[in-house]
Structures are given as C-alpha cells and as structure tokens.
Design a protein around this motif. Sequence first.
Motif, mmCIF file in Angstrom:
data_model
loop_
_atom_site.group_PDB
_atom_site.id
_atom_site.type_symbol
_atom_site.label_atom_id
_atom_site.label_comp_id
_atom_site.label_asym_id
_atom_site.label_seq_id
_atom_site.Cartn_x
_atom_site.Cartn_y
_atom_site.Cartn_z
ATOM 1 N N PHE B 18 0.204 -3.063 -2.686
ATOM 2 C CA PHE B 18 1.045 -3.741 -3.678
ATOM 3 C C PHE B 18 1.638 -2.773 -4.698
ATOM 4 O O PHE B 18 2.754 -2.950 -5.155
ATOM 5 N N SER B 19 0.878 -1.720 -5.027
ATOM 6 C CA SER B 19 1.487 -0.763 -5.957
ATOM 7 C C SER B 19 2.567 0.043 -5.240
ATOM 8 O O SER B 19 3.556 0.449 -5.850
ATOM 9 N N VAL B 20 2.409 0.229 -3.939
ATOM 10 C CA VAL B 20 3.460 0.866 -3.148
ATOM 11 C C VAL B 20 4.716 -0.013 -3.144
ATOM 12 O O VAL B 20 5.829 0.454 -3.370
ATOM 13 N N ARG B 21 4.504 -1.302 -2.934
ATOM 14 C CA ARG B 21 5.641 -2.231 -2.926
ATOM 15 C C ARG B 21 6.351 -2.240 -4.289
ATOM 16 O O ARG B 21 7.578 -2.170 -4.363
ATOM 17 N N ASP B 22 5.552 -2.300 -5.359
ATOM 18 C CA ASP B 22 6.167 -2.345 -6.689
ATOM 19 C C ASP B 22 6.940 -1.066 -6.982
ATOM 20 O O ASP B 22 8.027 -1.109 -7.561
ATOM 21 N N ALA B 23 6.357 0.059 -6.566
ATOM 22 C CA ALA B 23 7.042 1.336 -6.783
ATOM 23 C C ALA B 23 8.351 1.366 -5.993
ATOM 24 O O ALA B 23 9.374 1.858 -6.476
ATOM 25 N N LEU B 24 8.321 0.817 -4.813
ATOM 26 C CA LEU B 24 9.505 0.788 -3.959
ATOM 27 C C LEU B 24 10.599 -0.064 -4.597
ATOM 28 O O LEU B 24 11.761 0.342 -4.667
ATOM 29 N N LEU B 25 10.213 -1.227 -5.106
ATOM 30 C CA LEU B 25 11.166 -2.105 -5.783
ATOM 31 C C LEU B 25 11.835 -1.371 -6.940
ATOM 32 O O LEU B 25 13.048 -1.420 -7.113
ATOM 33 N N LYS B 26 10.988 -0.681 -7.707
ATOM 34 C CA LYS B 26 11.474 0.015 -8.893
ATOM 35 C C LYS B 26 12.449 1.137 -8.500
ATOM 36 O O LYS B 26 13.528 1.265 -9.065
ATOM 37 N N GLU B 27 12.034 1.910 -7.491
ATOM 38 C CA GLU B 27 12.872 3.031 -7.056
ATOM 39 C C GLU B 27 14.207 2.550 -6.494
ATOM 40 O O GLU B 27 15.259 3.141 -6.772
ATOM 41 N N LEU B 28 14.155 1.482 -5.704
ATOM 42 C CA LEU B 28 15.389 0.951 -5.115
ATOM 43 C C LEU B 28 16.349 0.529 -6.214
ATOM 44 O O LEU B 28 17.555 0.763 -6.144
ATOM 45 N N LYS B 29 15.781 -0.111 -7.235
ATOM 46 C CA LYS B 29 16.600 -0.585 -8.339
ATOM 47 C C LYS B 29 17.233 0.608 -9.069
ATOM 48 O O LYS B 29 18.433 0.623 -9.331
ATOM 49 N N GLU B 30 16.388 1.606 -9.353
ATOM 50 C CA GLU B 30 16.880 2.771 -10.089
ATOM 51 C C GLU B 30 18.004 3.480 -9.357
ATOM 52 O O GLU B 30 18.934 3.996 -9.962
ATOM 53 N N VAL B 69 6.366 7.172 -2.299
ATOM 54 C CA VAL B 69 7.479 6.224 -2.215
ATOM 55 C C VAL B 69 8.720 6.811 -2.884
ATOM 56 O O VAL B 69 9.833 6.723 -2.352
ATOM 57 N N LYS B 70 8.500 7.434 -4.032
ATOM 58 C CA LYS B 70 9.632 8.033 -4.759
ATOM 59 C C LYS B 70 10.308 9.107 -3.891
ATOM 60 O O LYS B 70 11.533 9.136 -3.746
ATOM 61 N N GLU B 71 9.487 9.943 -3.294
ATOM 62 C CA GLU B 71 10.037 11.002 -2.431
ATOM 63 C C GLU B 71 10.808 10.428 -1.252
ATOM 64 O O GLU B 71 11.863 10.929 -0.876
ATOM 65 N N ILE B 72 10.246 9.369 -0.666
ATOM 66 C CA ILE B 72 10.891 8.790 0.520
ATOM 67 C C ILE B 72 12.223 8.147 0.148
ATOM 68 O O ILE B 72 13.219 8.292 0.866
ATOM 69 N N VAL B 73 12.245 7.455 -0.987
ATOM 70 C CA VAL B 73 13.508 6.851 -1.418
ATOM 71 C C VAL B 73 14.539 7.955 -1.673
ATOM 72 O O VAL B 73 15.667 7.882 -1.188
ATOM 73 N N ASP B 74 14.131 8.982 -2.414
ATOM 74 C CA ASP B 74 15.054 10.077 -2.730
ATOM 75 C C ASP B 74 15.577 10.759 -1.474
ATOM 76 O O ASP B 74 16.781 10.951 -1.301
ATOM 77 N N SER B 75 14.657 11.132 -0.601
ATOM 78 C CA SER B 75 15.042 11.945 0.536
ATOM 79 C C SER B 75 15.582 11.120 1.695
ATOM 80 O O SER B 75 16.684 11.371 2.190
ATOM 81 N N HIS B 76 14.847 10.103 2.113
ATOM 82 C CA HIS B 76 15.221 9.347 3.303
ATOM 83 C C HIS B 76 16.361 8.356 3.025
ATOM 84 O O HIS B 76 17.402 8.396 3.666
ATOM 85 N N LEU B 77 16.166 7.513 2.028
ATOM 86 C CA LEU B 77 17.157 6.459 1.797
ATOM 87 C C LEU B 77 18.436 7.010 1.170
ATOM 88 O O LEU B 77 19.541 6.615 1.551
#
Lengths: 169, 604
Positions: B18-30, B69-77
Amino acid sequence: MDRDKRFEALEAYMKEINYDPSMLINVLHRAQQLFLWLPKDVMEFIAQKLRIPKSKVMGVVTFYNFFSTKPVGRIQIKVCLGTACYVKGGDRVMERFLEELGLKEEGQVTPDGMFSVHAVRCVGACSMAPVVLIGDSDFYGRMSPDKVPRLVKKYKRLAEQMVKEGEPS
Amino acid sequence: MKEIRVCAGGACIASGAFSVRDALLKELKEKGLDGQYKIVETGCMGMCSRGPFMVVDGVVYAKLNERAVKEIVDSHLVGGKVVEKYLMALPEGQKVKEAFKEHPFFSRQVKIVTRNLGKIDPKSIDDYIDRGGYKALEKVLKEMKPQDVIEEIKNSGLRGRGGAGFPTGLKWEFAAKQKSDRKFVVCNADEGDPGAFMDRAVLEGDPHSVLEGMAIAAYAIGAQQGYIYVRAEYPLAIERLTVAIDQARRRGFLGKNILGTDFSFDIQIRIGAGAFVCGEETALMASIMGERGQPRVRPPYPVEKGLWGYPTVINNVETLANIAWIINNGWREFRKYGTEKSPGTKVFALAGKINNTGLVEVPLGITLRELIYDIGGGIPGGKKLKAVQTGGPSGGVIPADKIDTPIDYESLTALGTIMGSGGIIVLDEDDCMVDVAKFFLEFTVHESCGKCTPCREGTRAMYEILDRISKGEGTMEDIDALEELAVVVKETSLCGLGQTAPNPVLTTLRYFREEYEIHVKEKRCPAKKCRDLISYVIDPKACTGCTACKIVCPTGAIEGELNKLHYIHQDLCIKCGSCMDVCRFDAVFKVSPPIKEDEKVQSS
C-alpha cells in the motif's frame, strides 16, 4: 463507546439479521468486536434476544478458539505458530514477547490491561514467516526474537497515548 | 489509459504494497501522468517472497519500496528506460524484463484456478466480466440442462481439491438425484491447515470465480441457497466476498431469476471462529447452523442429509474456481493437464525452507523435485533438503530420496501422506522429525473436538510420548507404543481429523525411525532442534568479544567484556537462540547432547 451504547449496537445487529439463531456465531463476532471479549451479561443478553438457552450460547462460545470469556489486552499481540512460522522459530518470538511484557503465559493480560499475547494458528502469510499480528492490522513478517524489544517499546508508547486520550476501556 | 498492476495479495500488503501504491499515485500526479495510467490493485501474483510487485507494460518489478517507485516512474514511465535493478533475476543471475514469461517460477505454471490472480482488480466485477467472467453461468443457464452440466464435470475428472479427492461430478449427481424442494450448496473456505494459503489467495484475488462456480453447482443440483463458510482469520477475504456478492446481485448473477431465467440462487457468508475441525464437512454444517462444530457419523452423507436435513453439496474454494473454466473450455481441454486419475492442475503454497515461497499452480503429476527445485528455486543457505511435509496436520512427511514421486492423489497416499489442500512445507537438515511430529500432534490435541475417545485421548497420549522422546526421557518401548497407538487412532476415530491425525507420526516413524532411536538411546537430537537436548556455546576461536550476544540475552546468561571472549552460563540459559541470531561471526553454535555448567566442549 460506553457500555449501554455497545449493547444498543449489538441489538441493532441482531435486529438486522432478524434475530436468526443460526447466525449465533456471527452475532458473537459482533459482540466481541464491541466488547473485546465476551462477559457473562453479554452472553445472557444474546441468549435472551435470540431466544435460545444460555447454555447453548456458552457451549458455542467455549467451543471456538476465537471467543474469549476472559478479558484480553486492549492491544493484542498474536504470534503465528503455524507450521511455516514454527519451523522458522515462531515459538522463540512468542517467548520473547512474554518475557519483554513480563507475562507468564499466553492469554494473560498486563496489569495495566493494555497487552496480552496469543498464539494463533496460521494467518496464511507463510511466505513471510515467522509472522506477528499486533492489533487488528499491524503485520510484521520475518520476525526474530531480537526484533521484539523494539516493537514492544513502540506499542507501549502507543498504549500510553491511548490512556492519555482517555479512551474508555 | 494504460494499466499499472500492483500486487495487493496478503503477503505483498504485509511487505508494504500500500505504501508502494501511495507513492506511485503521488509520483504519477507530480509528473502529470495520472491521466495516462490507471493503477489496478490485483490479487496475489504468486511469488510472495519477492513482493511487493508491480507490472508496467509487461515489465515485472519486484521487491519494491517508495524509493524504487520514484526511480521507476522517472526512468521507465517518463524516460522510457527499464530500471534494471528492480527486475527479477533468473536462477543463473541474468535479469529479465518479462518475468511472468521468462522466470521458471512463473513459466512452468498452468493457470486455471488462478487465471485471474494478479491480472484483475478483485473489487471490480467489470474486470472479471472483461476476462470472460459469468459467461459460463450464462452458457449453463441458456444452453445446458442440469444433467449436461453434471456430465461435463464428471467427464473432466475434477476431484475435490480440499484434500480427499472425491470426484466432484459424482457428488453433484448424488445431490441432483435427491428429491427435495430445498437443497444447498456450500463453499468450504475454512482453510485451516497451517501452511496453506491457496484458498485465501483465490478468495481475495478472484472472488467472483468462486461465486460463479457455486451458482453453476446450484443449477446442476437444483439448489436455491448457498453458504460460504470462511475463516475469521481471513478478514480481507470476507470483505472482498461481501463486495463481490453485492455486485453479483446487482448485475443479476445472483438472486431471483438469474439472467432472466427462472433459476434463483443466493449466497450468504458464514464466518468461522477458529476451529480446525470445522473443515470437516459435517462439523462445518453444524457450525453454519450456529452450533458447536462437532462432526457426526456418515452416512448419511451431506448430499442426502445436509444443512437442516436437506441435500447439500460441499465443495472447496479451489474446486469451485475450476468450474467456470471447465464449462468454458470443455472437459477435453481440462484433461490435457494432469494425469489420467488426477486430471487438471493443483495450486500449492510453497513455504518453509525454500527460496521462492509463494503460490504456484501446476499440472498434477509433476514431481516434487520439479516443484521444489525448478519452480521453488531450491533450499536457501546451501542447506540440504531433508523432507517435504504435505497435507498439514492430516498429512505426513516425504523424505528427500522420494522427491521424484509424481504429485497425484494416489502416489501421495502410497507414501503415507495425503495431497491435502496443497500446503507444501519444505524441511531442511535443521529440522527434527520428532519435533515436527510433536508440533502437529500438539496442534491436533488442541483442535480435537473431544466427541470421540480415540481422537481425544489418543492424540494426547501420542503427544505425551513424543514430548518424552524429545526431552530424552523416552524408551524404546515408547516408540513401539506410539506406533501402535497411531494405528488405533487412525482406524477408530469418528471423523477425518482423528483418522488422519496420526499421519505425521506414522510417516516420520516410517522414514526417520533412526532419528527417534537416537533421541532415546543417545539422548541427542541430530538436527539440534529439541531444546532439552541441546546447549548453546561460544566458539573461542571465532568470538571477537563484540558484546552483541550479551546485550540481546534476555536472562543475563552471557558473561564477557568488550573485545574479550564471551561465555554462556548453561544454568541461566533458556535456549532462546537470540545470541545465535545476532552473532555476526558465527561464533555461537549448538551442541547435542547438552552440556552442564562448567563443562568444556570441543569447538567445532
């Protein structure tokens, strides 16, 4: 919630299920959620409302592990002793909790009424063995005895806070 | 919109999904990507030891935390570049992107029961329907007669996955033949074997597949009401089932006149209260009716006289989750997997001393070796496999030299154990067979309901003998008495609990008798597990005097100053093993037989 309110909530639940006596176990679950354990007057109240003998309620309550006729700690520490947890040392984790809390045996409550330690049989999280559940939802996997003191400290702080906030016990 | 799937199975939640999910939500939004990606919280993806998991564009990321999660959003997405360090590695070390296809843990599996696990949001009936859900129910109601459904299931050869392996189609046929205006279908979700979590994963990850199976069963036998009896220990399963039943009712898959036909069927949840015996079908029925969960003599079988005296079919979760697949794909397709007598697949829960703990679905007939080594990745820490325990407290142990046996109902029975519900506990050289038998007997003593004498008294008597042996107080006569007692309890107990309770004793005696004898004759535990037969000692050559063990010792049994050799006082030591856990120099070790205070030991 004060005591009368809890009885009201229990009655409301029984009304919702039409006082169906075959729902006794579900009713007892609701009662234990409200009262933490099942005091005698609560069992009598259920018997009266569902129109079944008190002996039947008592018989069912004493049959199932989940129901307690003795007070339990407000924060319950459940140590899993299922097979996977056992082979990975769950029993030693259990002992350490008892030791840290100054309890002689499982089921006993600390003098302040805050903690009790219970053995549970498999919570279905065997890949994280050994596993400890604190309260309803705090879940700790890959436990070892030396991780216990820090957890106990953490929850003692939480207990102090609960007392300060003056939740009725 | 693209999907990012996050595993929200029990183990992943416990490891922080769940903390992974919340971090993902936050990163996607940012990053302003929240309009492009949809997060789907799925059921168990299977490899619980490497969670939490996340799947993006088919790429599987494991062992995640917020930073990852932050790294994956930055690099992958954002950057379109896969982040290698969070990929899964093959046993040879090579990292793979699409682990579900490339890693042997996943690629060797055949997913029938777990077809939707890790793929759909269990809280969404639309996700289930999109993947062909409730099509089987529709087909059955509109194109098939009840007898056709029974024939289909009979032909498939599906056998009860709760453990006993009774042919499901036959059970349905018996119930269908009963003349009664009321009949019931019950789903046994009282997964009580310690070490088993298959049913939990299905209930939490794909609840509709169970409901659909129940509705089809009800149509086949002519039932109007169903019950799911689920353990109180599974609150998330209860929650997801409650949501699913409500959704199915609103969409007309449950309730009156299902899909416009004159077939009506509804389901209620009944919660258990922590009694292992309630997995036995007659005890389970008593519990559903609000009674003490005590079994009764069969016959009459539930298909004749079940709940409130009416014909009742009781099927296990996994059995029911097979049904819709068989109807959709046909019995011939189902029989392509598994063996002649045990067709189809089985879901196993791998736990204990194995690298890849988790949930796997494999064709029946696969060998234990393939399951443990190819899929499970072998034993951690370079230890040797000693035995495999199947079937929980009703099963037994299979020694390491028999792991080429195919897993099917008959082969396991011939080895003295049972298939059971699918819990596989792997034991290594540190596990003592006397201790394992004692563990299970302690369980059955506790869970014996007390109705019949052989089980109530017999399990306790067996436990007492095992306890004596584990303390070095047993005699050779004890071993014979234990064996005799085990046979009596097996043959004379009232229900399945007592009839199978001696299996752990009988199999350990059969394959590891010598280990029992060493406990008796030499007062020694070869695995160094039985607490009364071991001592913890410090190796003077390895000890650096770091004081870690002294600090952690709960009884003050360790003496020593900083940078000087430490010493364990045997008369104060309670053998909790904490010192051994914290020592970073492998200086604490166990000896058996135990030593007395002041007794010197040869260091190993």
